[in-house]
Design a protein around this motif. Structure first.
Motif, PDB file in Angstrom:
ATOM      1  N   LYS A 178       2.434   3.624  -3.041  1.00 23.04           N
ATOM      2  CA  LYS A 178       3.499   4.065  -2.129  1.00 23.04           C
ATOM      3  C   LYS A 178       3.562   5.584  -2.008  1.00 23.04           C
ATOM      4  O   LYS A 178       4.122   6.116  -1.038  1.00 23.04           O
ATOM      5  N   LEU A 182      -1.430   7.515   3.378  1.00 24.13           N
ATOM      6  CA  LEU A 182      -2.358   6.540   3.935  1.00 24.13           C
ATOM      7  C   LEU A 182      -3.082   7.061   5.180  1.00 24.13           C
ATOM      8  O   LEU A 182      -4.108   6.496   5.583  1.00 24.13           O
ATOM      9  N   GLN A 183      -2.576   8.124   5.795  1.00 24.36           N
ATOM     10  CA  GLN A 183      -3.266   8.698   6.950  1.00 24.36           C
ATOM     11  C   GLN A 183      -4.633   9.260   6.561  1.00 24.36           C
ATOM     12  O   GLN A 183      -5.520   9.390   7.411  1.00 24.36           O
ATOM     13  N   ASN A 187      -9.825   3.733   6.528  1.00 24.38           N
ATOM     14  CA  ASN A 187     -10.570   2.487   6.327  1.00 24.38           C
ATOM     15  C   ASN A 187      -9.974   1.591   5.245  1.00 24.38           C
ATOM     16  O   ASN A 187     -10.587   0.590   4.870  1.00 24.38           O
ATOM     17  N   SER A 189      -8.048  -1.311   3.687  1.00 26.24           N
ATOM     18  CA  SER A 189      -7.721  -2.623   4.253  1.00 26.24           C
ATOM     19  C   SER A 189      -6.234  -2.924   4.138  1.00 26.24           C
ATOM     20  O   SER A 189      -5.528  -2.409   3.260  1.00 26.24           O
ATOM     21  N   GLN A 190      -5.776  -3.796   5.020  1.00 28.47           N
ATOM     22  CA  GLN A 190      -4.376  -4.207   5.004  1.00 28.47           C
ATOM     23  C   GLN A 190      -4.059  -4.948   3.706  1.00 28.47           C
ATOM     24  O   GLN A 190      -2.951  -4.861   3.183  1.00 28.47           O
ATOM     25  N   GLU A 191      -5.039  -5.683   3.177  1.00 30.22           N
ATOM     26  CA  GLU A 191      -4.840  -6.419   1.926  1.00 30.22           C
ATOM     27  C   GLU A 191      -4.495  -5.472   0.780  1.00 30.22           C
ATOM     28  O   GLU A 191      -3.591  -5.743  -0.017  1.00 30.22           O
ATOM     29  N   LYS A 193      -3.217  -2.448   1.056  1.00 24.83           N
ATOM     30  CA  LYS A 193      -1.918  -1.841   1.339  1.00 24.83           C
ATOM     31  C   LYS A 193      -0.775  -2.768   0.946  1.00 24.83           C
ATOM     32  O   LYS A 193       0.272  -2.325   0.466  1.00 24.83           O
ATOM     33  N   GLU A 194      -0.967  -4.068   1.147  1.00 26.15           N
ATOM     34  CA  GLU A 194       0.131  -5.020   0.934  1.00 26.15           C
ATOM     35  C   GLU A 194       0.158  -5.635  -0.459  1.00 26.15           C
ATOM     36  O   GLU A 194       1.226  -5.968  -0.973  1.00 26.15           O
ATOM     37  N   SER A 195      -1.022  -5.804  -1.090  1.00 24.70           N
ATOM     38  CA  SER A 195      -1.078  -6.589  -2.331  1.00 24.70           C
ATOM     39  C   SER A 195      -1.381  -5.779  -3.581  1.00 24.70           C
ATOM     40  O   SER A 195      -1.270  -6.305  -4.691  1.00 24.70           O
TER      41      SER A 195
END
Length: 321
Positions: A178, A182-183, A187, A189-191, A193-195
């Motif tokens: 957090k 992230l900018q 590249n 992955s969303q995974e 970022k979320e997990s």
């Protein structure tokens, strides 16, 4: 791990790097599963292991590994040098390689090109290339960063607690995703970022050794799909720093990071290993997923006659041009 021999060998490796007087590396945590009594019973192992030492080179098995691990020769006399490395051996097994390659590097200092062939190299110890091979070739310092992302759980907790108790460890401390900008990771992955909740940034600095030949010719790294783990990290290093022109097949991946985690299945006693994190480059690109893509992709098998090998011929073509 399928058999007793493989477990015995890995125990010997970690007994070497994790002795009581060695630096406080997190890998010492792995001695617990490697000495689990249920696991030892499963593989019928009854003895403790002394660290690898030079006397082990008298053992026929280790002697053959050490003697046959590297090949050095000219592809084109006095112009194109060739070094083949089968495994990234750790100390003391790589001592013979250091002598052989060290002597050869002095000879080829003024050659126009150097080929490093790591096809079929499934890994071993990254210090082979980071502490020995590359420092004996480079002309100046090379600095680069890699990232490891962790989920919350047993592995993170144990390593995190170890680092808190051993702040002098060379392993970077954990930070929370957090707090990551992230900018700067287009590249990622969303995974992840979320997990994934935590990350480590590893800043690597390779310096020329006192024996460096400070090679000024072109460097070519030849790879295939079997390049994995620490040899894959060598390919990653070459790619992100544009240190070498990479030729061959897309690699096997899983190079960014450090040693895999060991655990013991509680009922069967089988020893297992698995990646403990997802490693990415500084843009967030996952090395396990996307691997290393060569600058010139050639999907041809190895030819024992190097002068007929498609990847070697590509080097010769590039050098002519």
């Amino acid at each position: 791990f399928k058999n007793k021999e493989s477990v015995e060998f890995i125990r010997k490796i970690y007994t070497t790097c994790c002795s009581e007087d060695s630096p406080a590396f997190w890998q010492k945590l792995l001695l617990t599963p490697l000495n689990n009594p249920v696991m030892l019973s499963r593989y019928n192992i009854t003895k403790d292991y002394e660290p690898l030492n030079k006397n082990d080179l008298k053992n026929e098995k280790y002697k053959n590994i050490a003697n046959e691990n590297c090949i050095v020769k000219d592809i084109i006399e006095n112009k194109i040098a060739y070094i083949k490395i089968k495994q990234m051996l750790g100390k003391p097994l790589r001592d013979l390689d250091e002598q052989k390659i060290g002597s050869y590097l002095k000879k080829i200092k003024n050659y126009s090109a150097l080929i490093i062939d790591i096809r079929g190299n499934g890994g071993g110890d990254s210090k082979y290339w980071s502490d020995f091979l590359v420092p004996n070739i480079i002309t100046e310092d090379i600095t680069y960063s890699t990232f490891n992302f962790y989920k919350k759980g047993k592995v993170y907790s144990e390593i995190s607690n170890f680092l808190i108790k051993n702040p002098s460890s060379n392993e970077p401390q954990f930070k929370e995703i957090k707090d990551l900008n992230l900018q700067n990771f287009p590249n990622l992955s969303q995974e992840i970022k979320e997990s994934f909740l935590y990350y480590q940034e590893e800043i690597n600095i390779l310096k020329p050794s006192t024996n460096s030949i400070k090679f000024k010719g072109n460097i070519y790294l030849i790879v295939d799909e079997k390049v994995y783990s620490s040899s894959e990290m060598f390919a990653v290093f070459a790619k992100i720093n544009k240190w070498a022109i990479i030729i061959g097949k897309v690699t096997g991946g899983d190079g960014i990071g450090s040693d895999p985690w060991f655990d013991v299945l509680p009922n069967s006693g089988f020893l297992i290993q698995f990646s403990k994190s997802i490693g990415t480059d500084s843009s967030g690109l996952s090395n396990e997923e996307f691997k290393t893509i060569p600058d010139y992709i050639i999907n041809k098998p190895i030819n024992e006659n190097l002068l007929k090998d498609e990847m070697i011929l590509k080097v010769i073509e590039l050098e002519k041009n």
